[in-house]
Design a protein around this motif. Structure first.
Motif, PDB file in Angstrom:
ATOM      1  N   ASP A  14       0.884  -1.172   0.000  1.00 15.95           N
ATOM      2  CA  ASP A  14       0.000   0.000   0.000  1.00 15.95           C
ATOM      3  C   ASP A  14       0.919   1.220   0.000  1.00 15.95           C
ATOM      4  OD1 ASP A  14      -1.646   2.174   0.687  1.00 15.95           O
ATOM      5  OD2 ASP A  14      -3.021   0.870   1.791  1.00 15.95           O
ATOM      6  N   GLU A  15       1.141   1.776  -1.181  1.00 14.35           N
ATOM      7  CA  GLU A  15       2.122   2.860  -1.321  1.00 14.35           C
ATOM      8  C   GLU A  15       1.759   4.104  -0.519  1.00 14.35           C
ATOM      9  OE1 GLU A  15       4.454   2.379  -5.372  1.00 14.35           O
ATOM     10  OE2 GLU A  15       2.290   2.666  -5.715  1.00 14.35           O
ATOM     11  N   ALA A  16       0.485   4.397  -0.366  1.00 11.03           N
ATOM     12  CA  ALA A  16       0.077   5.568   0.415  1.00 11.03           C
ATOM     13  C   ALA A  16       0.478   5.398   1.878  1.00 11.03           C
ATOM     14  CB  ALA A  16      -1.425   5.797   0.289  1.00 11.03           C
ATOM     15  N   ARG A  17       0.255   4.212   2.421  1.00 12.32           N
ATOM     16  CA  ARG A  17       0.655   3.967   3.816  1.00 12.32           C
ATOM     17  C   ARG A  17       2.173   3.978   3.967  1.00 12.32           C
ATOM     18  NH1 ARG A  17      -3.401   1.850   7.573  1.00 12.32           N
ATOM     19  NH2 ARG A  17      -5.330   1.601   6.418  1.00 12.32           N
ATOM     20  N   TRP A  18       2.887   3.500   2.956  1.00 13.51           N
ATOM     21  CA  TRP A  18       4.352   3.526   2.993  1.00 13.51           C
ATOM     22  C   TRP A  18       4.838   4.972   3.019  1.00 13.51           C
ATOM     23  CZ3 TRP A  18       8.596   1.613   4.503  1.00 13.51           C
ATOM     24  CH2 TRP A  18       9.816   1.953   3.939  1.00 13.51           C
ATOM     25  N   GLU A  19       4.264   5.806   2.193  1.00 18.46           N
ATOM     26  CA  GLU A  19       4.656   7.221   2.186  1.00 18.46           C
ATOM     27  C   GLU A  19       4.325   7.886   3.515  1.00 18.46           C
ATOM     28  OE1 GLU A  19       6.613   8.806   0.104  1.00 18.46           O
ATOM     29  OE2 GLU A  19       6.760   6.915  -0.993  1.00 18.46           O
ATOM     30  N   ALA A  52       6.981   9.671   5.982  1.00 21.06           N
ATOM     31  CA  ALA A  52       6.777  11.048   6.435  1.00 21.06           C
ATOM     32  C   ALA A  52       6.805  11.127   7.963  1.00 21.06           C
ATOM     33  CB  ALA A  52       5.458  11.598   5.899  1.00 21.06           C
ATOM     34  N   ASP A  53       6.166  10.169   8.636  1.00 17.00           N
ATOM     35  CA  ASP A  53       6.185  10.137  10.102  1.00 17.00           C
ATOM     36  C   ASP A  53       7.607   9.979  10.625  1.00 17.00           C
ATOM     37  OD1 ASP A  53       3.449  10.386  10.165  1.00 17.00           O
ATOM     38  OD2 ASP A  53       3.068   8.253  10.557  1.00 17.00           O
ATOM     39  N   ARG A  54       8.372   9.130   9.973  1.00 14.53           N
ATOM     40  CA  ARG A  54       9.757   8.897  10.396  1.00 14.53           C
ATOM     41  C   ARG A  54      10.581  10.179  10.234  1.00 14.53           C
ATOM     42  NH1 ARG A  54      11.531   3.952   7.712  1.00 14.53           N
ATOM     43  NH2 ARG A  54      10.743   2.858   9.520  1.00 14.53           N
ATOM     44  N   ARG A  55      10.392  10.874   9.122  1.00 12.59           N
ATOM     45  CA  ARG A  55      11.121  12.140   8.904  1.00 12.59           C
ATOM     46  C   ARG A  55      10.725  13.183   9.942  1.00 12.59           C
ATOM     47  NH1 ARG A  55      10.283  10.838   3.335  1.00 12.59           N
ATOM     48  NH2 ARG A  55       8.345  12.017   3.378  1.00 12.59           N
ATOM     49  N   THR A  56       9.435  13.240  10.280  1.00 10.57           N
ATOM     50  CA  THR A  56       8.960  14.200  11.273  1.00 10.57           C
ATOM     51  C   THR A  56       9.580  13.920  12.633  1.00 10.57           C
ATOM     52  OG1 THR A  56       6.870  14.495  10.091  1.00 10.57           O
ATOM     53  CG2 THR A  56       6.899  15.128  12.409  1.00 10.57           C
ATOM     54  N   ARG A  57       9.606  12.648  13.025  1.00 16.38           N
ATOM     55  CA  ARG A  57      10.222  12.288  14.306  1.00 16.38           C
ATOM     56  C   ARG A  57      11.707  12.637  14.325  1.00 16.38           C
ATOM     57  NH1 ARG A  57       7.431   7.423  13.543  1.00 16.38           N
ATOM     58  NH2 ARG A  57       9.408   6.355  13.275  1.00 16.38           N
ATOM     59  N   ALA A  58      12.386  12.391  13.230  1.00 13.05           N
ATOM     60  CA  ALA A  58      13.816  12.707  13.151  1.00 13.05           C
ATOM     61  C   ALA A  58      14.041  14.210  13.265  1.00 13.05           C
ATOM     62  CB  ALA A  58      14.397  12.177  11.848  1.00 13.05           C
ATOM     63  N   LEU A  59      13.181  14.997  12.627  1.00 11.34           N
ATOM     64  CA  LEU A  59      13.304  16.450  12.693  1.00 11.34           C
ATOM     65  C   LEU A  59      13.107  16.949  14.123  1.00 11.34           C
ATOM     66  CD1 LEU A  59      13.631  19.191  11.331  1.00 11.34           C
ATOM     67  CD2 LEU A  59      11.176  19.166  10.886  1.00 11.34           C
ATOM     68  N   PHE A  60      12.088  16.433  14.810  1.00  7.92           N
ATOM     69  CA  PHE A  60      11.850  16.843  16.192  1.00  7.92           C
ATOM     70  C   PHE A  60      13.013  16.432  17.097  1.00  7.92           C
ATOM     71  CE2 PHE A  60       7.200  17.168  15.162  1.00  7.92           C
ATOM     72  CZ  PHE A  60       7.131  18.532  15.389  1.00  7.92           C
TER      73      PHE A  60
END
Length: 95
Positions: free
Chosen positions: A63-68, A72-80
């Motif tokens: 499910d490509e939408a869930r993968w994206e 995105a969640d992983r990038r957000t956590r890394a940014l925080f």
């Protein structure tokens, strides 16, 4: 030196397999058996998150939408985390 993010790499390799095989819809689902323990764990994790979904017949698709969303969640956590480290460093420097 930071450790290699083995789980993240394994997830990407599993996802790339499904993308290469064109298994991105239920109609294109494929059987999948991970060949390494770390990929088996990634496969189980992605199934649990509904990134990899089943057709109910033992075949799986991405499910490509869930993968994206996961990426995105992983990038957000890394940014925080990076911001938190920066703030902590700034506070320590001002003492």
């Amino acid at each position: 030196m930071a450790g290699v993010p083995v789980a993240v790499i394994a997830e990407r390799k599993v996802v790339r397999h499904f993308q290469r095989e064109g298994a991105t819809s239920m109609a294109d689902a494929i059987p999948y058996e991970p060949n390494f323990l770390v990929r088996r764990r990634a496969f189980e994790r992605l199934k649990g998150l509904d990134v990899l979904r089943t057709d109910g017949k033992g075949r799986w698709w991405l499910d490509e939408a869930r993968w994206e969303d996961r990426r995105a969640d992983r990038r957000t956590r890394a940014l925080f985390a990076l911001l938190a480290v920066g703030v902590a460093a700034a506070v320590a420097a001002l003492r």
